[in-house]
Scaffold this motif. Structure first.
Motif, PDB file in Angstrom:
ATOM      1  N   PHE A  48       1.653  58.741   1.389  1.00 44.96           N
ATOM      2  CA  PHE A  48       2.845  57.658   2.216  1.00 44.96           C
ATOM      3  C   PHE A  48       3.980  57.661   1.414  1.00 44.96           C
ATOM      4  CE2 PHE A  48       4.165  53.577   3.060  1.00 44.96           C
ATOM      5  CZ  PHE A  48       4.054  53.576   4.403  1.00 44.96           C
ATOM      6  N   TYR A  51       5.872  61.330   1.757  1.00 45.10           N
ATOM      7  CA  TYR A  51       6.620  61.312   3.094  1.00 45.10           C
ATOM      8  C   TYR A  51       7.947  60.382   3.141  1.00 45.10           C
ATOM      9  CZ  TYR A  51       7.355  60.568   7.983  1.00 45.10           C
ATOM     10  OH  TYR A  51       7.970  60.678   9.607  1.00 45.10           O
ATOM     11  N   HIS A  52       8.046  59.100   2.423  1.00 42.18           N
ATOM     12  CA  HIS A  52       9.118  58.343   2.668  1.00 42.18           C
ATOM     13  C   HIS A  52      10.320  58.541   1.371  1.00 42.18           C
ATOM     14  CE1 HIS A  52       7.797  56.062   5.877  1.00 42.18           C
ATOM     15  NE2 HIS A  52       6.775  55.816   5.583  1.00 42.18           N
ATOM     16  N   PHE A 345       0.162  57.801   9.969  1.00 42.55           N
ATOM     17  CA  PHE A 345       0.914  57.371   8.757  1.00 42.55           C
ATOM     18  C   PHE A 345       1.554  56.085   9.165  1.00 42.55           C
ATOM     19  CE2 PHE A 345       0.502  61.512   7.242  1.00 42.55           C
ATOM     20  CZ  PHE A 345       1.005  61.570   5.660  1.00 42.55           C
ATOM     21  N   PHE A 348      -0.990  53.414   8.259  1.00 41.56           N
ATOM     22  CA  PHE A 348      -1.367  53.252   6.840  1.00 41.56           C
ATOM     23  C   PHE A 348      -0.428  52.161   6.496  1.00 41.56           C
ATOM     24  CE2 PHE A 348      -0.453  53.594   2.455  1.00 41.56           C
ATOM     25  CZ  PHE A 348      -1.585  54.293   1.627  1.00 41.56           C
TER      26      PHE A 348
END
Length: 363
Positions: A48, A51-52, A345, A348
């Motif tokens: 997570f 991804y960010h 995602f 999450f």
């Protein structure tokens, strides 16, 4: 005999917020490699944060870039062995059709840490899902287990949900082992996500005097109580430092395990742990945290311990699941097809989500 496709789906990381579901040729196992049909792959906090665009993955003035793209994401996977390169089956002691799991790290077997048996601290440090080619991950229909992987067979007694939790719960067990919990200890665990819920179960097997769990999400606090927490506190509603000190004659807890990923939980723990206490730091943070280091030394003489990955813990977790001393009940809350990875995602970290899985095959 399993009929293998020529093309498969893979969720590939090209950069921060640039993940793409693509079609690719079926990977071909080489010498001492296994081809595995993925049963499920979990989304981890590190996935997570990666991804960010968290700096610890993509680099900044302090951290060098860690991720090597393009790379197939995912390190919380398990699957079925469907093919092998030369000597692959013999190398890993498995047969076609076995369910198997590989540890997150792909050790280089050459650095000082690998040579001394401390493979989880490998200097090259390839982890599945973060380094292209050397360690493509499990958010795919099929993947390769590499020659230096640590591979473990999974018995038929484990459910699919339990199989999907072997990796995170192995990290949980290692963190709990690092805490050196004793019978008379009051233990505080900050964070009741997937890893924290695994830690609760491992801590209870150590039979401490009291286990206090801290989290901000009511669903997780309720689940923590179900799994064995003696007290479940919400820092948004309680002065948790005062509460813990009131339960310990004003001294503070003996052991504090930080598993939230929130910098506020670090300062909270330093205030809460007693003098000469043990502080175990597990989390992956998306940003830096600042603390008054005089608390660690001059004021309390604390024992600060890190916990990284899960050395020697996969077989333990598989055995604990087999003996019904750990459970997956209530922890796997969401399952998504690979095609719906974006929704997965987004799910999450939402209030009712604990472990979110990508399940590549409908069967």
């Amino acid at each position: 005999m399993t009929t293998l496709p020529s093309e498969i789906k893979q969720l590939v990381n090209f950069g921060p917020e640039d993940y793409r579901l693509i079609s690719a040729p079926l990977p071909q196992p080489k010498e001492k490699e296994l081809l595995v049909k993925i049963g499920a792959c979990g989304i981890c906090a590190s996935d997570f944060h990666c991804y960010h665009g968290a700096p610890m993955f993509w680099g900044n003035d302090t951290f060098p870039r860690y991720v090597k793209t393009p790379v197939v994401s995912g390190h919380e996977f398990y699957g079925e062995v469907v093919a092998a390169g030369p000597n692959g089956l013999e190398h890993f002691g498995v047969q076609l059709g076995d369910r198997a799991i590989a540890e997150q790290i792909v050790p280089c077997e050459k650095c000082r840490f690998c040579r001394s048996g401390q493979y989880w601290m490998c200097e090259k440090h390839d982890i599945y899902g973060f380094q292209k080619q050397d360690a493509d991950g499990g958010m795919a229909e099929y993947m390769l287990f590499k020659p230096t992987s640590r591979v473990h067979k999974i018995p038929k007694s484990l459910t699919p949900e339990e199989c999907a939790l072997i990796e995170p719960f192995s990290c949980s067990v290692h963190a709990v082992n690092r805490a050196s919990i004793e019978f008379n200890d009051v233990v505080v665990l900050a964070g009741a996500g997937t890893l924290g819920l695994g830690m609760i179960q491992a801590i209870k097997l150590k039979t401490p005097k009291k286990l206090i769990v801290i989290d901000t999400m009511p669903y997780r606090l309720a689940l923590a109580k179900t799994l064995g927490a003696d007290e479940a506190l919400n820092p948004l509603e309680d002065d948790v430092v005062a509460r813990v000190k009131a339960m310990t004659d004003g001294y503070g807890c003996d052991v504090y395990i930080e598993a939230t990923g929130n910098p506020a939980a670090v300062n909270q723990g330093l205030q809460m742990v007693r003098k000469l206490g043990r502080f175990v730091e597990f989390s992956v943070f998306s940003r830096e945290t600042s603390v008054d280091w005089s608390i660690i030394g001059d004021r309390k003489e604390l024992d600060i311990r890190g916990a990284h990955l899960s050395p020697g813990c996969y077989e333990t977790v598989i055995d604990l699941f087999h003996r019904k001393l750990m459970t997956a009940d209530g922890i796997v809350t969401h399952k998504f097809a690979l095609d719906n990875w974006q929704e997965a995602f987004k799910t999450f970290g939402t209030p009712q989500a604990v472990k979110v899985l990508l399940v590549p095959h409908a069967d």
